[in-house]
Design an enzyme around this catalytic site. Structure first.
Site, PDB file in Angstrom:
ATOM      1  N   GLU A 131       5.871  -7.156   5.938  1.00 36.79           N
ATOM      2  CA  GLU A 131       5.861  -5.725   5.620  1.00 36.79           C
ATOM      3  C   GLU A 131       4.737  -4.973   6.345  1.00 36.79           C
ATOM      4  OE1 GLU A 131       5.700  -6.240   1.426  1.00 36.79           O
ATOM      5  OE2 GLU A 131       7.824  -6.704   1.263  1.00 36.79           O
ATOM      6  N   ASP A 142       2.966 -11.796  -3.167  1.00 34.02           N
ATOM      7  CA  ASP A 142       2.883 -10.781  -4.201  1.00 34.02           C
ATOM      8  C   ASP A 142       2.091 -11.338  -5.373  1.00 34.02           C
ATOM      9  OD1 ASP A 142       4.413  -8.874  -2.945  1.00 34.02           O
ATOM     10  OD2 ASP A 142       6.145  -9.065  -4.263  1.00 34.02           O
ATOM     11  N   HIS A 151      -0.183  -7.144  -3.198  1.00 38.23           N
ATOM     12  CA  HIS A 151      -0.288  -8.350  -2.371  1.00 38.23           C
ATOM     13  C   HIS A 151      -1.662  -8.999  -2.484  1.00 38.23           C
ATOM     14  CE1 HIS A 151       2.975  -6.521   0.487  1.00 38.23           C
ATOM     15  NE2 HIS A 151       3.518  -7.221  -0.489  1.00 38.23           N
TER      16      HIS A 151
END
Length: 597
Positions: free
Chosen positions: A345, A369, A534
């Site tokens: 990401e 995560d 994260h």
């Protein structure tokens, strides 16, 4: 391991450590009597560091000793010039005696610096140490103080254990600072799904890390795939290796969303090509020049990168999970090698945190995560199982698609216990075990373009440190971290909890060490105080090393559970409030400002 695997993939030489032997410059018997013990102290320091440190690429750490002892400004200038020519990025001054501080200190504002003052009584180096630190602090040049707790005899060239610990902690962090300087962060795409950590703040990279930023649109992957701008021979070898070693897992998609066998085969070819292309974009590939693509062959000198993926890419093309997982692992079809730092990401703040962890531990990193806090009560309600042992106070589910290195399976071992090791200590058998412990599942439905995700569960009992850099308006970057352990759950309990999230992704069940107060009052409070979706995960309890590195870069630490005796910062920090270390850290970082501004 074959030393040919130890290569510097990036432009520029690896930084060296400069050792500065400081001496009382007065002639007529004083300096003459100190020449040998002073230089021997420098030699012992250099030998110790060279024997106990390696760069993350496996190359040895080299130490450079000044040609002469340094008794005044002329000799200090000569040493500085030698260090400049030799590529020194970190300096350690050593002395067993009183010397003249302002005439002998290292005044380079960008060079991490420490002073080891010998604890002796004949001509105490501690006096110079205190005076020189005062000079550094008055001039705004923070330096680390290294001083053994036990008195040694003059001429004793041994290095006490407490001094060794500080030398290593300082040197590892200092080398990390020097290694990052001048390198690139490569953004492959832009912002993923509105995640703020994907926004590349160039001031942060330039002012705090000394790095540059490079940008490539994800359409570059399409161009290179369609025009064949990758090593065809390597692709065939990589695809064959993948089919032989990467075991396909369950397809959990409903029948109407399952991709055909032909589509899955094409997806596999695409994700292997993506891996080759991402690596080439980061560090270049001379093979491309042979094919007539001289510009593409150069790469972007990227020490870290991130791939946006969602959704602009994954709504149409296979996801980046395979690419991210293989690159961040310590091995691929070319054998065992240094991991790459690749964030999913394009979360560049997590990529930087992963980079910190990699440079300090030399091992692969986990991108995850901070997904769910499971209390003991919630686990019992859902599964009927009562958490016990280290997990008794609840657990944190660390899980994300893709970029968790396969090293994180825990199938490597140190003294028979699960571990994540520097690549040069990994065996071929451990590589096979990591691969065998991993399933590659067809991507779930919200990855509309298909692809494969890694599925494994981290073995329990590994000491781990989770960390994260966040940018706060008005403050700048802050670092948070939590030391703890991976834990294992009974298989049926894991399956129930995993199914509620995503069974095609890698899971690490994490329990932080608790202090009973503040952010570490309990496991829930740790989760509740985490500043982002994260985190980066390193093997080992390396919070002390991260705190030292952060202080060099002037990044305050907002949350940690590191014991007080493991915290090592420049001596000036105590002047900002010795009884209030968190506030002192913020005030010191604010006062001195970013390292490169």
């Amino acid at each position: 391991m074959n030393s040919s695997r130890f290569v510097n993939r990036l432009q520029g030489d690896m930084p060296k450590i400069g050792i500065r032997p400081i001496i009382d410059g007065r002639r007529g018997g004083i300096r003459e009597s100190l020449e040998e013990p002073t230089m021997n102290m420098a030699i012992a320091c250099a030998k110790f560091l060279s024997e106990n440190l390696r760069h993350s690429n496996g190359l040895p750490v080299e130490c450079v000793i000044a040609d002469t002892t340094i008794g005044g400004v002329a000799e200090a200038a000569r040493a500085a010039e030698k260090f400049r020519k030799e590529g020194v990025g970190v300096t350690i001054s050593v002395t067993p005696s009183w010397c003249y501080p302002l005439e002998t200190i290292d005044t380079d504002p960008f060079m991490p610096k420490a002073i080891w003052g010998f604890n002796g009584t004949e001509r105490p180096g501690a006096v110079y140490l205190a005076s020189a630190l005062g000079a550094h602090n008055q001039k705004g040049l923070p330096a680390f103080s290294i001083y053994g707790k036990d008195v040694q005899d003059m001429g004793d060239s041994s290095i006490p254990e407490d001094v060794q610990e500080k030398l290593l902690r300082f040197a590892k962090a200092g080398l990390a600072v020097a290694t990052m300087r001048g390198k690139s962060y490569l953004a492959l795409g832009t912002v993923s799904m509105g995640i703020a950590g994907c926004i590349v703040d160039e001031s942060f990279f330039q002012d705090y890390l000394g790095m540059r930023n490079e940008y490539v649109d994800m359409t570059e992957f399409v161009r290179r795939m369609e025009r064949g701008i990758y090593d065809k021979e390597e692709f065939e070898r990589a695809l064959a290796w993948t089919k032989e070693n990467c075991h396909i897992g369950a397809d959990v998609n409903p029948p109407e969303l399952k991709r055909t066998d032909e589509q899955k085969e094409q997806d596999l070819e695409t994700v292997v090509k993506m891996t080759l292309i991402a690596r080439d974009l980061m560090i270049g590939n001379p093979k491309l020049a042979e094919m007539g693509y001289e510009e593409e062959a150069l790469g972007h000198n990227a020490i870290a990168a991130g791939f946006q993926g969602q959704r602009a890419w994954t709504d149409h093309f296979p996801n980046g999970d395979f690419m991210e997982a293989i690159l961040t692992s310590s091995f691929d079809w070319n054998g065992i090698r240094e991991p790459f730092i690749m964030a999913t990401e394009n979360d560049n703040l997590n990529a930087v945190t992963m980079l910190f962890g990699h440079l300090l531990t030399n091992s692969a990193q986990i991108f995850a995560d901070v997904r769910t806090y499971w209390s003991t009560e919630a686990v019992k309600r859902v599964t009927g199982h009562e958490l016990t042992g280290p997990a008794a106070g609840g657990i944190i589910h660390l899980i994300n698609s893709g970029p968790a290195a396969l090293d994180a399976t825990g199938e490597q071992t140190i003294n028979g216990q699960p571990a994540m090791k520097p690549f040069w200590d990994i065996t071929d058998d451990e590589v096979k075990k990591c691969l065998d412990a991993t399933k590659w599942c067809p991507a779930v439905d919200f990855f509309r373009g298909g692809g494969y995700s890694t599925d494994f569960t981290t073995r329990g009992g590994m000491p781990m440190t989770i960390a994260r850099i966040n940018l706060i308006k008005g403050v700048g970057p802050v670092l948070q971290l939590a030391e703890g352990y991976s834990v294992e759950l009974p298989e049926d309990v894991h399956d129930v909890l995993d199914q509620r999230s995503n069974p095609t992704w890698p899971t690490t069940w994490f329990v932080p060490k608790l202090t009973g107060e503040g952010a570490f009052k309990d496991v829930y409070t740790v989760m509740n105080n985490w500043g982002s979706n994260h985190c980066a995960v390193s093997y080992g309890h390396v919070g002390g090393d991260l705190i030292t590195l952060a202080s060099m870069l002037r990044i305050p630490v907002c949350m940690h559970n590191v014991p007080e005796d493991q915290i090592f910062r420049p001596s000036a920090w105590s002047a900002f409030g010795v009884n209030e270390p968190v506030g002192a850290d913020y005030r010191a970082c604010s006062t001195f400002g970013p390292l490169y501004r």
